[in-house]
Write a protein that holds these residues in place. Sequence first.
Motif, short mmCIF file in Angstrom:
data_model
loop_
_atom_site.label_atom_id
_atom_site.label_comp_id
_atom_site.label_asym_id
_atom_site.label_seq_id
_atom_site.Cartn_x
_atom_site.Cartn_y
_atom_site.Cartn_z
N PRO A 149 6.26 2.65 -13.26
CA PRO A 149 7.38 1.83 -13.73
C PRO A 149 7.47 0.53 -12.94
O PRO A 149 7.06 0.49 -11.78
CB PRO A 149 8.60 2.70 -13.44
CG PRO A 149 8.18 3.56 -12.30
CD PRO A 149 6.70 3.78 -12.43
N GLU A 167 0.83 -1.22 0.00
CA GLU A 167 0.00 0.00 0.00
C GLU A 167 0.86 1.26 0.00
O GLU A 167 0.59 2.21 -0.73
CB GLU A 167 -0.90 0.03 1.23
CG GLU A 167 -2.19 -0.77 1.07
CD GLU A 167 -2.88 -1.04 2.41
OE1 GLU A 167 -2.80 -0.19 3.32
OE2 GLU A 167 -3.49 -2.14 2.53
N VAL A 168 1.89 1.26 0.84
CA VAL A 168 2.78 2.43 0.92
C VAL A 168 3.51 2.61 -0.41
O VAL A 168 3.64 3.73 -0.92
CB VAL A 168 3.78 2.28 2.09
CG1 VAL A 168 4.87 3.34 2.03
CG2 VAL A 168 3.04 2.37 3.43
N ALA A 224 3.37 5.76 -3.13
CA ALA A 224 4.58 6.46 -3.59
C ALA A 224 4.64 6.49 -5.11
O ALA A 224 5.05 7.48 -5.71
CB ALA A 224 5.82 5.78 -3.02
N LEU A 225 4.20 5.40 -5.76
CA LEU A 225 4.26 5.32 -7.22
C LEU A 225 3.23 6.25 -7.87
O LEU A 225 3.38 6.64 -9.02
CB LEU A 225 4.05 3.88 -7.68
CG LEU A 225 5.25 2.96 -7.46
CD1 LEU A 225 4.87 1.51 -7.73
CD2 LEU A 225 6.42 3.37 -8.33
N THR A 261 13.34 1.57 -9.31
CA THR A 261 12.60 1.09 -10.48
C THR A 261 13.51 0.36 -11.45
O THR A 261 14.73 0.46 -11.38
CB THR A 261 11.89 2.25 -11.20
OG1 THR A 261 12.88 3.21 -11.59
CG2 THR A 261 10.90 2.92 -10.27
N LEU A 318 12.05 2.88 -3.11
CA LEU A 318 11.79 1.94 -4.21
C LEU A 318 12.84 2.20 -5.28
O LEU A 318 13.20 3.36 -5.51
CB LEU A 318 10.42 2.19 -4.84
CG LEU A 318 9.20 2.25 -3.94
CD1 LEU A 318 7.98 2.63 -4.78
CD2 LEU A 318 8.98 0.90 -3.27
N VAL A 333 4.58 9.44 -9.30
CA VAL A 333 5.40 9.37 -10.52
C VAL A 333 4.46 9.44 -11.72
O VAL A 333 3.38 8.87 -11.68
CB VAL A 333 6.18 8.03 -10.50
CG1 VAL A 333 6.83 7.73 -11.84
CG2 VAL A 333 7.22 8.04 -9.40
#
Lengths: 122, 223
Positions: A26, A12-13, A17-18, A114, A112, A21
Amino acid sequence: MHELSICQGIVEVAAAALRGVPPPPPPVARVTVRIGRLTAVVPDSLRYHFDLLTPGTLLNGATLVIEEIPIRGRCADCAARFEIDTLTFTCPRCDSGLVELTSGRELQVISLETREEMAGGN
Amino acid sequence: MEISVLRNVLDANDVIAKENRKAFDAHGCFVVNLMSAPGSGKTTLLERTLRALDGRLKAGVIEGDVQGSLDADRLARLGVPVAQINTDPHFGGECHLDARMVWHALPAIELDGLDLVFIENVGNLVCPAEFWVGEDRKVMMSSVAEGEDKPLKYPLMFRVSDLLLLNKVDLLGRSDFDLARFRANAARVNPALGIIELSARTGQGLEAWIEWLAREVETVRLS
Protein backbone atom coordinates in the motif's frame (compact mmCIF):
# COMPACT_ATOMS: atom_id res chain seq x y z
CA MET A 1 25.78 12.71 11.19
CA HIS A 2 25.13 11.48 7.67
CA GLU A 3 21.39 11.83 7.36
CA LEU A 4 21.31 10.49 3.79
CA SER A 5 22.51 7.00 4.72
CA ILE A 6 20.22 7.03 7.76
CA CYS A 7 17.33 7.74 5.38
CA GLN A 8 18.45 4.80 3.24
CA GLY A 9 18.29 2.70 6.39
CA ILE A 10 14.79 3.99 7.12
CA VAL A 11 13.64 3.05 3.59
CA GLU A 12 15.17 -0.45 3.98
CA VAL A 13 13.46 -1.04 7.33
CA ALA A 14 10.13 0.25 5.95
CA ALA A 15 10.42 -1.97 2.85
CA ALA A 16 11.04 -5.01 5.07
CA ALA A 17 7.97 -4.15 7.17
CA LEU A 18 5.81 -3.77 4.03
CA ARG A 19 6.87 -7.25 2.92
CA GLY A 20 4.79 -8.57 5.80
CA VAL A 21 1.62 -7.08 4.29
CA PRO A 22 -0.23 -8.96 1.49
CA PRO A 23 0.87 -7.53 -1.91
CA PRO A 24 0.57 -5.08 -3.59
CA PRO A 25 2.34 -2.84 -1.04
CA PRO A 26 0.00 0.00 0.00
CA PRO A 27 1.10 3.63 -0.47
CA VAL A 28 2.57 5.01 2.75
CA ALA A 29 1.32 8.34 4.11
CA ARG A 30 3.53 8.65 7.20
CA VAL A 31 6.70 7.15 8.57
CA THR A 32 7.28 7.74 12.26
CA VAL A 33 10.86 7.54 13.55
CA ARG A 34 12.38 8.01 16.97
CA ILE A 35 15.69 9.88 17.12
CA GLY A 36 17.62 10.21 20.36
CA ARG A 37 19.39 13.51 21.03
CA LEU A 38 22.76 11.84 21.61
CA THR A 39 22.88 10.63 18.00
CA ALA A 40 23.38 14.23 16.83
CA VAL A 41 21.07 13.62 13.88
CA VAL A 42 19.61 16.96 12.73
CA PRO A 43 15.83 16.57 12.22
CA ASP A 44 15.56 19.17 9.43
CA SER A 45 18.41 17.54 7.56
CA LEU A 46 16.80 14.14 7.99
CA ARG A 47 13.50 15.45 6.55
CA TYR A 48 15.35 17.11 3.67
CA HIS A 49 17.15 13.91 2.72
CA PHE A 50 14.02 11.85 3.19
CA ASP A 51 12.18 14.03 0.67
CA LEU A 52 15.11 13.69 -1.76
CA LEU A 53 15.38 9.95 -1.42
CA THR A 54 11.82 8.62 -1.29
CA PRO A 55 10.31 9.54 -4.72
CA GLY A 56 10.14 6.33 -6.77
CA THR A 57 10.46 4.11 -3.69
CA LEU A 58 7.87 2.31 -1.56
CA LEU A 59 7.78 5.47 0.57
CA ASN A 60 6.90 7.75 -2.36
CA GLY A 61 4.94 10.76 -1.06
CA ALA A 62 5.25 9.79 2.61
CA THR A 63 5.79 12.39 5.33
CA LEU A 64 8.52 11.78 7.89
CA VAL A 65 7.37 12.29 11.47
CA ILE A 66 10.26 12.59 13.94
CA GLU A 67 9.91 11.94 17.67
CA GLU A 68 12.94 13.47 19.34
CA ILE A 69 13.95 11.59 22.45
CA PRO A 70 15.81 13.41 25.22
CA ILE A 71 18.89 11.98 26.89
CA ARG A 72 17.84 10.40 30.19
CA GLY A 73 19.92 8.69 32.81
CA ARG A 74 19.48 6.50 35.85
CA CYS A 75 21.94 6.56 38.72
CA ALA A 76 23.23 3.10 39.62
CA ASP A 77 24.08 4.33 43.13
CA CYS A 78 20.95 6.17 44.30
CA ALA A 79 18.45 5.14 41.56
CA ALA A 80 17.65 8.78 40.70
CA ARG A 81 16.22 9.27 37.20
CA PHE A 82 16.94 12.51 35.41
CA GLU A 83 17.16 14.25 32.07
CA ILE A 84 20.59 15.22 30.76
CA ASP A 85 20.59 18.40 28.70
CA THR A 86 23.95 20.01 29.47
CA LEU A 87 26.11 16.98 28.70
CA THR A 88 26.77 16.37 32.39
CA PHE A 89 26.47 12.65 32.90
CA THR A 90 26.95 12.57 36.66
CA CYS A 91 24.01 12.10 39.04
CA PRO A 92 22.48 15.48 40.01
CA ARG A 93 21.45 14.04 43.37
CA CYS A 94 24.49 12.14 44.66
CA ASP A 95 27.18 13.13 42.10
CA SER A 96 27.92 9.50 41.24
CA GLY A 97 29.58 8.79 37.91
CA LEU A 98 27.79 5.45 37.58
CA VAL A 99 25.03 6.68 35.29
CA GLU A 100 23.25 4.38 32.90
CA LEU A 101 21.59 5.95 29.89
CA THR A 102 17.93 5.00 29.63
CA SER A 103 17.24 7.00 26.47
CA GLY A 104 18.95 9.23 23.94
CA ARG A 105 20.60 6.85 21.50
CA GLU A 106 17.49 5.78 19.60
CA LEU A 107 17.58 5.55 15.83
CA GLN A 108 14.37 3.61 15.20
CA VAL A 109 11.51 3.28 12.76
CA ILE A 110 8.42 3.10 14.97
CA SER A 111 5.55 2.70 12.55
CA LEU A 112 4.17 3.25 9.06
CA GLU A 113 0.73 4.63 8.31
CA THR A 114 -0.71 3.63 4.96
CA ARG A 115 -2.61 5.97 2.67
CA GLU A 116 -6.15 4.51 2.70
CA GLU A 117 -6.60 5.63 6.32
CA MET A 118 -5.49 9.19 5.52
CA ALA A 119 -7.74 9.43 2.47
CA GLY A 120 -10.71 8.23 4.59
CA GLY A 121 -10.06 11.01 7.11
CA ASN A 122 -10.33 13.83 4.55
CA MET B 1 -3.81 1.23 8.57
CA GLU B 2 -0.96 1.52 11.02
CA ILE B 3 1.89 -0.95 10.73
CA SER B 4 3.96 -1.24 13.86
CA VAL B 5 7.65 -1.57 12.97
CA LEU B 6 9.83 -0.92 16.06
CA ARG B 7 13.11 -1.71 14.32
CA ASN B 8 16.47 -0.02 14.70
CA VAL B 9 17.61 1.76 11.55
CA LEU B 10 21.03 0.22 12.04
CA ASP B 11 19.69 -3.34 12.54
CA ALA B 12 21.12 -4.41 9.19
CA ASN B 13 24.55 -3.24 10.36
CA ASP B 14 24.35 -5.16 13.62
CA VAL B 15 23.38 -8.40 11.88
CA ILE B 16 26.59 -8.17 9.83
CA ALA B 17 28.62 -7.09 12.88
CA LYS B 18 27.54 -10.32 14.58
CA GLU B 19 28.86 -12.27 11.57
CA ASN B 20 32.16 -10.40 11.86
CA ARG B 21 32.18 -11.27 15.56
CA LYS B 22 31.72 -14.96 14.73
CA ALA B 23 34.64 -14.83 12.31
CA PHE B 24 36.89 -13.16 14.90
CA ASP B 25 35.79 -15.60 17.62
CA ALA B 26 36.46 -18.59 15.40
CA HIS B 27 40.13 -17.55 15.44
CA GLY B 28 40.22 -16.28 19.03
CA CYS B 29 40.98 -12.69 17.95
CA PHE B 30 40.52 -9.76 20.33
CA VAL B 31 39.41 -6.77 18.28
CA VAL B 32 39.93 -3.08 18.98
CA ASN B 33 38.09 -0.39 16.99
CA LEU B 34 40.49 2.60 17.09
CA MET B 35 38.80 5.94 16.41
CA SER B 36 39.84 9.58 16.43
CA ALA B 37 39.74 12.84 14.52
CA PRO B 38 41.97 12.97 11.42
CA GLY B 39 45.62 13.58 12.29
CA SER B 40 45.30 12.64 15.94
CA GLY B 41 48.04 10.01 15.63
CA LYS B 42 46.30 6.63 15.24
CA THR B 43 48.67 5.23 12.62
CA THR B 44 51.79 6.46 14.40
CA LEU B 45 50.54 4.89 17.62
CA LEU B 46 49.84 1.64 15.81
CA GLU B 47 53.41 1.61 14.42
CA ARG B 48 54.73 1.99 17.98
CA THR B 49 52.25 -0.51 19.35
CA LEU B 50 52.95 -3.23 16.79
CA ARG B 51 56.71 -2.91 17.44
CA ALA B 52 56.16 -3.10 21.21
CA LEU B 53 53.88 -6.15 20.89
CA ASP B 54 56.37 -8.06 18.74
CA GLY B 55 57.09 -11.37 20.38
CA ARG B 56 54.35 -10.86 22.97
CA LEU B 57 51.10 -10.81 21.03
CA LYS B 58 50.53 -11.42 17.33
CA ALA B 59 48.55 -8.57 15.81
CA GLY B 60 47.00 -7.60 12.49
CA VAL B 61 45.33 -4.46 11.17
CA ILE B 62 42.20 -3.70 9.20
CA GLU B 63 42.87 -0.21 7.92
CA GLY B 64 40.02 2.16 7.01
CA ASP B 65 40.54 5.27 4.90
CA VAL B 66 38.46 7.16 2.39
CA GLN B 67 41.19 6.91 -0.21
CA GLY B 68 44.65 5.51 -0.70
CA SER B 69 46.80 2.96 1.08
CA LEU B 70 49.30 5.26 2.81
CA ASP B 71 48.47 4.00 6.29
CA ALA B 72 48.23 0.35 5.28
CA ASP B 73 51.63 0.62 3.52
CA ARG B 74 53.24 2.11 6.64
CA LEU B 75 51.94 -0.71 8.80
CA ALA B 76 52.63 -3.48 6.30
CA ARG B 77 56.33 -2.47 6.46
CA LEU B 78 56.32 -3.82 10.01
CA GLY B 79 55.61 -7.30 8.65
CA VAL B 80 52.11 -7.63 10.12
CA PRO B 81 49.01 -8.74 8.22
CA VAL B 82 47.15 -5.65 6.96
CA ALA B 83 43.93 -5.33 4.97
CA GLN B 84 42.97 -1.94 3.51
CA ILE B 85 39.40 -0.72 3.19
CA ASN B 86 38.86 2.30 0.95
CA THR B 87 35.37 3.72 1.36
CA ASP B 88 35.94 5.58 -1.92
CA PRO B 89 35.32 4.09 -4.45
CA HIS B 90 33.97 0.89 -2.92
CA PHE B 91 31.53 2.15 -0.33
CA GLY B 92 30.28 5.52 -1.52
CA GLY B 93 33.12 7.48 0.05
CA GLU B 94 31.66 7.03 3.53
CA CYS B 95 33.25 8.89 6.41
CA HIS B 96 33.26 5.90 8.78
CA LEU B 97 33.60 2.13 8.75
CA ASP B 98 30.51 0.01 9.13
CA ALA B 99 30.08 -3.74 9.65
CA ARG B 100 29.57 -4.45 5.95
CA MET B 101 32.88 -2.86 5.00
CA VAL B 102 34.75 -4.85 7.65
CA TRP B 103 32.99 -8.00 6.45
CA HIS B 104 34.31 -7.36 2.94
CA ALA B 105 37.85 -6.91 4.27
CA LEU B 106 37.95 -10.21 6.20
CA PRO B 107 39.06 -12.41 3.27
CA ALA B 108 42.07 -10.10 2.78
CA ILE B 109 43.55 -10.74 6.22
CA GLU B 110 44.77 -14.05 7.65
CA LEU B 111 43.08 -14.15 11.09
CA ASP B 112 44.51 -17.54 11.99
CA GLY B 113 47.14 -17.15 14.70
CA LEU B 114 46.28 -13.52 15.45
CA ASP B 115 45.71 -12.63 19.12
CA LEU B 116 44.72 -9.06 18.37
CA VAL B 117 43.19 -7.17 15.44
CA PHE B 118 43.22 -3.40 15.29
CA ILE B 119 40.55 -1.82 13.14
CA GLU B 120 41.87 1.65 12.40
CA ASN B 121 38.74 3.63 11.61
CA VAL B 122 38.42 6.59 9.26
CA GLY B 123 39.49 9.82 10.95
CA ASN B 124 36.20 11.23 12.24
CA LEU B 125 34.93 11.98 15.76
CA VAL B 126 31.25 11.82 14.80
CA CYS B 127 30.01 8.86 12.77
CA PRO B 128 32.29 5.93 13.73
CA ALA B 129 30.85 6.05 17.26
CA GLU B 130 27.49 4.93 15.93
CA PHE B 131 28.60 1.68 14.25
CA TRP B 132 29.50 -1.58 15.91
CA VAL B 133 31.65 -3.45 13.41
CA GLY B 134 32.13 -6.57 15.52
CA GLU B 135 34.87 -5.28 17.83
CA ASP B 136 35.44 -6.20 21.49
CA ARG B 137 36.45 -2.71 22.57
CA LYS B 138 36.14 0.82 21.25
CA VAL B 139 39.27 2.89 21.92
CA MET B 140 39.28 6.56 21.03
CA MET B 141 42.13 8.97 20.75
CA SER B 142 42.16 12.70 21.31
CA SER B 143 45.33 14.76 21.13
CA VAL B 144 46.79 17.80 22.89
CA ALA B 145 46.75 19.64 19.55
CA GLU B 146 42.93 19.32 19.35
CA GLY B 147 42.13 21.24 22.52
CA GLU B 148 40.37 20.42 25.76
CA ASP B 149 36.76 20.97 24.60
CA LYS B 150 36.47 17.83 22.45
CA PRO B 151 34.45 15.80 25.02
CA LEU B 152 31.76 18.49 25.07
CA LYS B 153 31.61 18.77 21.30
CA TYR B 154 31.54 15.03 20.57
CA PRO B 155 29.74 13.47 23.53
CA LEU B 156 28.65 10.27 21.78
CA MET B 157 32.21 9.30 20.86
CA PHE B 158 33.38 9.90 24.41
CA ARG B 159 30.45 7.94 25.85
CA VAL B 160 30.71 4.82 23.69
CA SER B 161 34.46 4.42 24.14
CA ASP B 162 35.98 1.93 26.56
CA LEU B 163 39.29 3.79 26.75
CA LEU B 164 40.54 7.28 25.89
CA LEU B 165 44.11 7.83 24.74
CA LEU B 166 45.35 11.40 25.05
CA ASN B 167 48.13 11.63 22.48
CA LYS B 168 50.86 14.22 21.82
CA VAL B 169 51.53 14.90 25.50
CA ASP B 170 55.03 15.88 24.40
CA LEU B 171 53.39 19.15 23.31
CA LEU B 172 52.01 19.96 26.78
CA GLY B 173 54.64 22.52 27.64
CA ARG B 174 54.35 24.19 24.24
CA SER B 175 50.61 24.67 23.82
CA ASP B 176 47.73 26.26 25.74
CA PHE B 177 46.09 22.87 26.24
CA ASP B 178 44.53 22.73 29.71
CA LEU B 179 44.95 19.13 30.86
CA ALA B 180 42.88 19.52 34.04
CA ARG B 181 39.99 21.01 32.04
CA PHE B 182 40.24 18.23 29.47
CA ARG B 183 40.03 15.59 32.21
CA ALA B 184 37.12 17.43 33.83
CA ASN B 185 35.27 17.65 30.50
CA ALA B 186 35.84 13.97 29.78
CA ALA B 187 34.71 13.01 33.29
CA ARG B 188 31.58 15.12 32.91
CA VAL B 189 30.54 13.29 29.71
CA ASN B 190 31.75 9.83 30.71
CA PRO B 191 32.81 9.53 34.35
CA ALA B 192 33.78 5.87 33.87
CA LEU B 193 36.13 6.51 30.92
CA GLY B 194 39.74 5.62 31.69
CA ILE B 195 42.40 7.91 30.21
CA ILE B 196 45.97 7.02 29.24
CA GLU B 197 48.23 9.95 28.47
CA LEU B 198 50.87 9.14 25.90
CA SER B 199 53.02 10.33 23.06
CA ALA B 200 53.21 8.08 20.01
CA ARG B 201 56.16 10.18 18.90
CA THR B 202 58.36 9.86 22.00
CA GLY B 203 56.95 6.63 23.45
CA GLN B 204 55.91 8.22 26.74
CA GLY B 205 52.96 6.35 28.28
CA LEU B 206 53.21 3.53 25.76
CA GLU B 207 53.76 0.90 28.45
CA ALA B 208 50.41 1.66 30.14
CA TRP B 209 48.67 1.23 26.77
CA ILE B 210 50.44 -2.08 26.04
CA GLU B 211 49.57 -3.36 29.51
CA TRP B 212 45.92 -2.38 29.01
CA LEU B 213 45.85 -4.33 25.73
CA ALA B 214 47.52 -7.38 27.23
CA ARG B 215 45.08 -7.35 30.18
CA GLU B 216 42.03 -6.98 27.95
CA VAL B 217 43.15 -9.78 25.62
CA GLU B 218 43.63 -12.04 28.66
CA THR B 219 40.29 -11.06 30.23
CA VAL B 220 38.36 -11.91 27.08
CA ARG B 221 40.31 -15.15 26.67
CA LEU B 222 39.41 -16.31 30.17
CA SER B 223 35.71 -15.46 29.88
